[in-house]
Design a protein around this motif. Sequence first.
Motif, PDB file in Angstrom:
ATOM      1  N   LYS A 186     -56.613 -26.219  21.869  1.00  0.00           N
ATOM      2  CA  LYS A 186     -55.626 -24.875  20.743  1.00  0.00           C
ATOM      3  C   LYS A 186     -54.894 -23.974  21.047  1.00  0.00           C
ATOM      4  O   LYS A 186     -56.139 -23.375  21.546  1.00  0.00           O
ATOM      5  CB  LYS A 186     -56.270 -25.072  18.921  1.00  0.00           C
ATOM      6  CG  LYS A 186     -55.230 -24.558  18.555  1.00  0.00           C
ATOM      7  CD  LYS A 186     -55.350 -23.746  17.062  1.00  0.00           C
ATOM      8  CE  LYS A 186     -55.074 -23.461  15.928  1.00  0.00           C
ATOM      9  NZ  LYS A 186     -55.179 -23.545  14.448  1.00  0.00           N
ATOM     10  N   ASP A 244     -51.163 -21.484  18.333  1.00  0.00           N
ATOM     11  CA  ASP A 244     -51.430 -22.658  17.181  1.00  0.00           C
ATOM     12  C   ASP A 244     -50.999 -24.005  17.444  1.00  0.00           C
ATOM     13  O   ASP A 244     -50.675 -24.448  16.995  1.00  0.00           O
ATOM     14  CB  ASP A 244     -50.235 -21.446  16.213  1.00  0.00           C
ATOM     15  CG  ASP A 244     -51.290 -20.669  16.895  1.00  0.00           C
ATOM     16  OD1 ASP A 244     -52.176 -20.217  15.827  1.00  0.00           O
ATOM     17  OD2 ASP A 244     -49.864 -19.081  15.858  1.00  0.00           O
ATOM     18  N   LYS A 245     -50.996 -24.239  18.644  1.00  0.00           N
ATOM     19  CA  LYS A 245     -50.654 -25.877  18.940  1.00  0.00           C
ATOM     20  C   LYS A 245     -52.003 -26.679  19.118  1.00  0.00           C
ATOM     21  O   LYS A 245     -52.551 -25.464  20.032  1.00  0.00           O
ATOM     22  CB  LYS A 245     -49.602 -25.660  19.803  1.00  0.00           C
ATOM     23  CG  LYS A 245     -47.865 -25.379  18.968  1.00  0.00           C
ATOM     24  CD  LYS A 245     -47.716 -25.937  17.648  1.00  0.00           C
ATOM     25  CE  LYS A 245     -46.555 -25.660  17.230  1.00  0.00           C
ATOM     26  NZ  LYS A 245     -46.532 -26.117  15.729  1.00  0.00           N
ATOM     27  N   ILE A 304     -53.737 -29.421  21.494  1.00  0.00           N
ATOM     28  CA  ILE A 304     -53.034 -30.363  22.489  1.00  0.00           C
ATOM     29  C   ILE A 304     -54.099 -31.071  23.391  1.00  0.00           C
ATOM     30  O   ILE A 304     -55.474 -30.998  23.663  1.00  0.00           O
ATOM     31  CB  ILE A 304     -51.937 -29.771  23.960  1.00  0.00           C
ATOM     32  CG1 ILE A 304     -51.417 -28.472  23.186  1.00  0.00           C
ATOM     33  CG2 ILE A 304     -51.641 -30.114  25.024  1.00  0.00           C
ATOM     34  CD1 ILE A 304     -51.501 -27.018  24.132  1.00  0.00           C
ATOM     35  N   ASP A 330     -50.875 -31.995  18.054  1.00  0.00           N
ATOM     36  CA  ASP A 330     -49.414 -31.618  18.298  1.00  0.00           C
ATOM     37  C   ASP A 330     -49.087 -32.566  18.715  1.00  0.00           C
ATOM     38  O   ASP A 330     -47.857 -33.390  19.090  1.00  0.00           O
ATOM     39  CB  ASP A 330     -49.145 -30.685  17.876  1.00  0.00           C
ATOM     40  CG  ASP A 330     -49.655 -29.383  16.309  1.00  0.00           C
ATOM     41  OD1 ASP A 330     -49.148 -29.956  15.706  1.00  0.00           O
ATOM     42  OD2 ASP A 330     -50.305 -28.915  17.106  1.00  0.00           O
ATOM     43  N   MET A 386     -43.805 -26.721  25.299  1.00  0.00           N
ATOM     44  CA  MET A 386     -43.811 -25.872  24.041  1.00  0.00           C
ATOM     45  C   MET A 386     -42.574 -25.012  23.873  1.00  0.00           C
ATOM     46  O   MET A 386     -42.409 -24.796  22.913  1.00  0.00           O
ATOM     47  CB  MET A 386     -44.967 -24.517  24.775  1.00  0.00           C
ATOM     48  CG  MET A 386     -46.592 -24.888  24.899  1.00  0.00           C
ATOM     49  SD  MET A 386     -46.490 -24.245  23.008  1.00  0.00           S
ATOM     50  CE  MET A 386     -48.636 -24.366  23.160  1.00  0.00           C
ATOM     51  N   TYR A 403     -41.755 -25.545  20.373  1.00  0.00           N
ATOM     52  CA  TYR A 403     -41.795 -24.549  19.718  1.00  0.00           C
ATOM     53  C   TYR A 403     -42.150 -23.393  19.504  1.00  0.00           C
ATOM     54  O   TYR A 403     -41.986 -22.554  19.825  1.00  0.00           O
ATOM     55  CB  TYR A 403     -43.404 -24.668  20.021  1.00  0.00           C
ATOM     56  CG  TYR A 403     -44.267 -25.812  19.198  1.00  0.00           C
ATOM     57  CD1 TYR A 403     -44.080 -26.914  17.488  1.00  0.00           C
ATOM     58  CD2 TYR A 403     -44.262 -26.917  19.844  1.00  0.00           C
ATOM     59  CE1 TYR A 403     -44.161 -28.260  17.031  1.00  0.00           C
ATOM     60  CE2 TYR A 403     -44.799 -28.567  20.197  1.00  0.00           C
ATOM     61  CZ  TYR A 403     -44.857 -28.875  18.841  1.00  0.00           C
ATOM     62  OH  TYR A 403     -44.975 -30.183  19.000  1.00  0.00           O
ATOM     63  N   LYS A 448     -44.538 -16.447  21.650  1.00  0.00           N
ATOM     64  CA  LYS A 448     -43.389 -17.367  20.815  1.00  0.00           C
ATOM     65  C   LYS A 448     -42.626 -16.249  20.513  1.00  0.00           C
ATOM     66  O   LYS A 448     -42.521 -14.796  19.773  1.00  0.00           O
ATOM     67  CB  LYS A 448     -44.401 -17.272  19.737  1.00  0.00           C
ATOM     68  CG  LYS A 448     -43.429 -18.630  18.424  1.00  0.00           C
ATOM     69  CD  LYS A 448     -44.557 -18.950  17.540  1.00  0.00           C
ATOM     70  CE  LYS A 448     -43.538 -19.960  16.353  1.00  0.00           C
ATOM     71  NZ  LYS A 448     -42.378 -20.906  16.945  1.00  0.00           N
TER      72      LYS A 448
END
Length: 245
Positions: free
Chosen positions: A8, A11-12, A14, A37, A86, A89, A142
């Motif tokens: 992780k 926050d994703k 993988i 995800d 990524m 996102y 992000k």
Amino acid sequence: MDNIITVKIADKVIAVSALHGYIADYCKDYISDDTPDFTVQITQQDIDCEREKSKQEDIKEGIPIRNFSDEYLETLAVYRKIAEQMLSYDTILFHGSVIAVDGIGYLFTAKSGTGKSTHTRLWRELFGERAVMVNDDKPLIKVSENGIIVYGTPWDGKHRLSTNTSVPLKAVCVLERSEENHIEKVKADSVYNMLVQQVYRPQNPQKLLKTMQLVDVLSENAEMYRLGCNMDISAAETAYNAMKG
């Protein structure tokens, strides 16, 4: 046989299907049991491609060609594939050193060898437990108009300095060497070229366009500074006092 781990990051979740077991140790602080995800899968061709990229960089820098192991090159291939995924996102990979003080992040970026890691070390000396090293080399960011969040990742430089955490990013600071410490807030367009140089830029045209759009949002929603500094601890004090607001 593939080595499959789930991590992780930013926050994703993988799933990573790798050829070598080293990746599990490399990412040990980010292992997760959650549902992925997305998935990245590495082939020998990916590793060979990283070897060629490394060779070309060494030639460009005029240094002896380094002989990296397949295990290490695989970690680079994994992160490259994660970075490209990524983008879906609104998250970019950025080359810089990020430190947080009292839970607020400050990103220092510069040309290689300028002293990013040395400067953030001075922050840790100055602030002690108030300072947390988020990532010393390749954080994920992000980006949105509602705020910018920077994340620790396992890809954290030769000193392996990072924390599995996230903090709001207040400022991006372009660092330059100077005998006298001085810092000024600057307009985004004056450091925009540096932002573009330091972000990971995919070869795929659509992904590159998305990357550039996110750099635009970053430049518009984070404060930008230019710091001329020496390697005295007073440089950290100068920088923080100007950027903390």
